[in-house]
Structures are given as structure tokens and as C-alpha cells.
Design a protein around this motif. Structure first.
Motif, PDB file in Angstrom:
ATOM      1  N   ALA A  71      -5.107  14.100  -0.182  1.00 49.92           N
ATOM      2  CA  ALA A  71      -5.138  12.894  -0.137  1.00 49.92           C
ATOM      3  C   ALA A  71      -4.018  11.757  -0.171  1.00 49.92           C
ATOM      4  O   ALA A  71      -3.734  11.027   0.547  1.00 49.92           O
ATOM      5  N   GLN A  72      -3.118  12.294  -1.159  1.00 49.03           N
ATOM      6  CA  GLN A  72      -1.884  11.768  -1.195  1.00 49.03           C
ATOM      7  C   GLN A  72      -0.801  11.954   0.025  1.00 49.03           C
ATOM      8  O   GLN A  72      -0.351  11.047   0.514  1.00 49.03           O
ATOM      9  N   ILE A 128       9.943   3.802  -2.563  1.00 48.10           N
ATOM     10  CA  ILE A 128      10.042   2.621  -3.633  1.00 48.10           C
ATOM     11  C   ILE A 128      10.861   1.483  -3.183  1.00 48.10           C
ATOM     12  O   ILE A 128      10.601   0.274  -3.240  1.00 48.10           O
ATOM     13  N   VAL A 129      12.121   1.861  -2.765  1.00 50.54           N
ATOM     14  CA  VAL A 129      13.244   1.044  -2.669  1.00 50.54           C
ATOM     15  C   VAL A 129      12.926   0.062  -1.323  1.00 50.54           C
ATOM     16  O   VAL A 129      13.274  -0.875  -1.207  1.00 50.54           O
ATOM     17  N   LEU A 181      -0.042   5.655   6.174  1.00 48.88           N
ATOM     18  CA  LEU A 181       0.309   4.182   5.993  1.00 48.88           C
ATOM     19  C   LEU A 181       1.985   4.479   6.450  1.00 48.88           C
ATOM     20  O   LEU A 181       2.354   3.500   7.168  1.00 48.88           O
ATOM     21  N   GLY A 182       2.658   5.347   6.506  1.00 47.83           N
ATOM     22  CA  GLY A 182       4.123   5.544   7.089  1.00 47.83           C
ATOM     23  C   GLY A 182       4.475   5.495   8.333  1.00 47.83           C
ATOM     24  O   GLY A 182       5.014   4.616   8.933  1.00 47.83           O
ATOM     25  N   LEU A 222       0.930  -1.106  -0.034  1.00 48.91           N
ATOM     26  CA  LEU A 222       0.031  -0.070  -0.023  1.00 48.91           C
ATOM     27  C   LEU A 222       0.634   1.304  -0.020  1.00 48.91           C
ATOM     28  O   LEU A 222       0.448   2.288  -0.588  1.00 48.91           O
ATOM     29  N   PHE A 223       1.898   1.376   0.661  1.00 49.74           N
ATOM     30  CA  PHE A 223       2.725   2.516   0.798  1.00 49.74           C
ATOM     31  C   PHE A 223       3.357   2.918  -0.450  1.00 49.74           C
ATOM     32  O   PHE A 223       2.966   4.204  -0.831  1.00 49.74           O
TER      33      PHE A 223
END
Length: 309
Positions: A97-98, A276-277, A105-106, A70-71
Motif C-alpha cells: 500500500a505504501q 519531506i523537503v 500521489l507522486g 498527502l504525499f
């Protein structure tokens, strides 16, 4: 939010100093994103399908796989969208929203790391009472608290950021909407929102790191008391993977939000590592190093191939 802004949309400028590299970045990031999604989905499926993995530790590991799907999905699809040559515009509400879901989530995943550290502490320091302490109701309660903390954290940051007036310019010098990139565009004084963001993120990160340190201090003492070399090695192996994942998660947060003068290029590079990573690294260093997960994953893949045949 419409009462506080004259803008209907923002323009994401993307990653600084990467003009002409859009195709290369598209291939790299789309490959990493797809690998992360597919890998974590397989890990989650393996944990659910194997009854031997229905324990608190793998319950939390399965949730980590969900968050690692999700993140990156909060920011990566839009980035891939404009790297492919399509519109860089994002609506005002889409930007809000972003930012909200990124921090929700973070921060929830950060809380989950602390919960997993506590789970390791109970497993190593109180092995005979492990299943009694980490009952299903306790595990669900810990995850619920983590979600509530994440929700309050994200709501606070989003409210302070988007209660300001945005009347132009609308170009976000970043590849997604985040506080350090959006606040400079405000037409009103953003110093309070900046202080709230720094304090909120800083305090939450420090509290979670402190809880992890407390758990691992007790774990370290317990490991030193283990007489069996094999038992000591197993405990260290489990904890080292978790600690590596924590460093990958908290390192970028500390660099980005606690720097006095934001650096767009540094911020973009660190956020790419974080968004991403890091979810891909969690898959490699945490889940795929676990023998029981790998065994269950092989069974899942074998069943898939048998069905196809």
C-alpha cells in the motif's frame, strides 16, 4: 498477494549511516512535516474561503496544497514512528500500500505540474480567452485525467513488484517501501519488474517534462513580446516559481530510478528531499510568494484570532 509471498512483514532499516542520530532526525523531520501540514492546510483554507481566488489557477494551487499534505503522509508517519524507538516492522500489505500510494500521489502531482504549466500558457498567451478555455468542466477533466494516469502508473508498478515471491530476507534497506529497495529481496527473477519500473517511471517523467517544455517555450516567446516591463516581470515571477517546484519534483525521480546501480545512502537522501523537503519548499516558493494568497491567508488568520478572543 498472499499467494505470492511467504513473508507477513518487512523490516524498514531506515536511513543508512544514521545510527545514533535518531533523536535529532526525529526532531528535524517532525518539525518539517508539521510545518508542511499546517502551512498547506492554511493555504488550502485561504483559497477556499476567498471568492477572489476561485479561478482555475488557484484551483490547481489548492490541489497542489492537498497533494503536498498527502504525499509526505505516505512515508513520514511510519519513519517518525520508528525514529522514536518503536517498531520498524511493516506488514506485507502495508508495504504494498505504501508503494502504491507513493507512486499514485507522486505521479498525479507530476501530472498536475504539467496541467499548471498549460494553465500558465493559456493565461499568458491567450489572456482574453483564458476563462473561456479554462472552464470549470475543463479544469475538472484535466485533474481527472491526471488521477487516472497516476492510478494506472501506480497499479502497474505495484502489480509487477508484488507478483514476485518474497520468502526472505525481509529487511528493506530504506526508510519506506519503494521499488529499488524491495525488488532485491525477491526470491525470483526481478529483472522484468526492474525494467518495467525504470521504463514506466522514465517515460512518464519524460512525457510530463516534454509537455512542460512545450508550454514554457510558447510562454517564453509570449513574454519576449510583452512591451511592459512590469507585465514581463509579473509573468516571469509566476513562471519561475512553478519551474523551481518542477525541478524539485523531477530531479529526485531522475536520479533515483535511472541510476544503473542503486546507492542506498544517495537514494535515501534524495528521497528525503523529494518526500519531506520538497512539499515544504512548494509552500515557501510557490504559495507564500503569491500576494493574493498571502492577503487571503492574513484574513483567515485574523478571523481565527477574532473567534478565539
Amino acid at each position: 498477494m498472499g499467494n505470492h509471498s511467504l513473508l507477513n512483514e518487512f523490516i524498514l532499516l531506515g536511513i543508512p549511516q544514521t545510527e545514533g542520530l535518531e533523536t535529532v532526525l526525529l526532531v528535524i523531520f517532525s518539525s518539517i512535516y508539521l510545518f508542511t501540514l499546517l502551512g498547506n492546510l492554511l493555504i488550502f483554507t485561504a483559497i477556499i474561503s476567498s471568492s477572489t481566488l476561485h479561478t482555475p489557477m488557484y484551483f490547481f494551487l489548492g490541489l497542489l496544497s492537498v497533494f503536498d499534505m498527502l504525499f509526505p503522509s505516505v512515508t513520514c508517519p511510519k519513519m517518525l514512528f520508528y525514529l522514536s524507538g518503536l517498531s520498524r516492522a511493516i506488514s506485507y500489505k502495508g508495504c504494498a500500500a505504501q508503494l502504491f500510494f507513493y507512486h499514485l500521489l507522486g505521479s498525479t502531482e507530476g501530472c498536475l505540474y504539467s496541467v499548471m504549466a498549460y494553465d500558465h500558457y493559456v493565461a499568458i498567451c491567450h489572456p482574453l480567452r483564458y476563462m473561456l478555455i479554462m472552464k470549470p468542466a475543463v479544469c475538472v477533466s484535466l485533474v481527472t485525467v491526471a488521477l487516472l494516469v497516476g492510478c494506472v502508473h501506480a497499479t502497474t508498478l505495484t502489480s509487477f513488484t508484488f507478483q514476485l515471491t518474497y520468502c526472505g530476507p525481509n529487511q528493506v534497506d530504506h526508510f519506506f517501501c519503494d521499488i529499488p529497495a524491495v525488488l532485491p529481496l525477491a526470491c525470483t527473477d526481478s529483472s522484468l519488474a526492474q525494467r518495467v519500473g525504470s521504463i514506466n517511471v522514465g517515460l512518464l517523467a519524460l512525457m510530463l517534462l516534454f509537455s512542460v517544455c512545450v508550454s514554457y517555450t510558447h510562454i517564453g516567446i509570449a513574454i519576449l513580446r510583452i512591451r511592459s516591463a512590469e507585465g514581463r516581470q509579473k509573468a516571469i515571477s509566476t513562471c519561475s516559481a512553478h519551474l523551481t517546484a518542477i525541478l524539485c519534483a523531477y530531479g529526485p525521480v531522475i536520479i533515483i530510478y535511472l541510476q544503473r546501480t542503486p546507492n542506498p545512502l544517495l537514494g535515501a537522501v534524495v528521497q528525503i528531499l523529494n518526500n519531506i523537503v520538497s512539499p515544504m519548499l512548494n509552500l515557501l516558493i510557490y504559495s507564500l510568494r503569491n500576494k493574493e494568497v498571502k492577503r487571503s491567508l492574513k484574513k483567515v488568520l485574523q478571523n481565527v484570532f477574532i473567534v478565539q478572543e
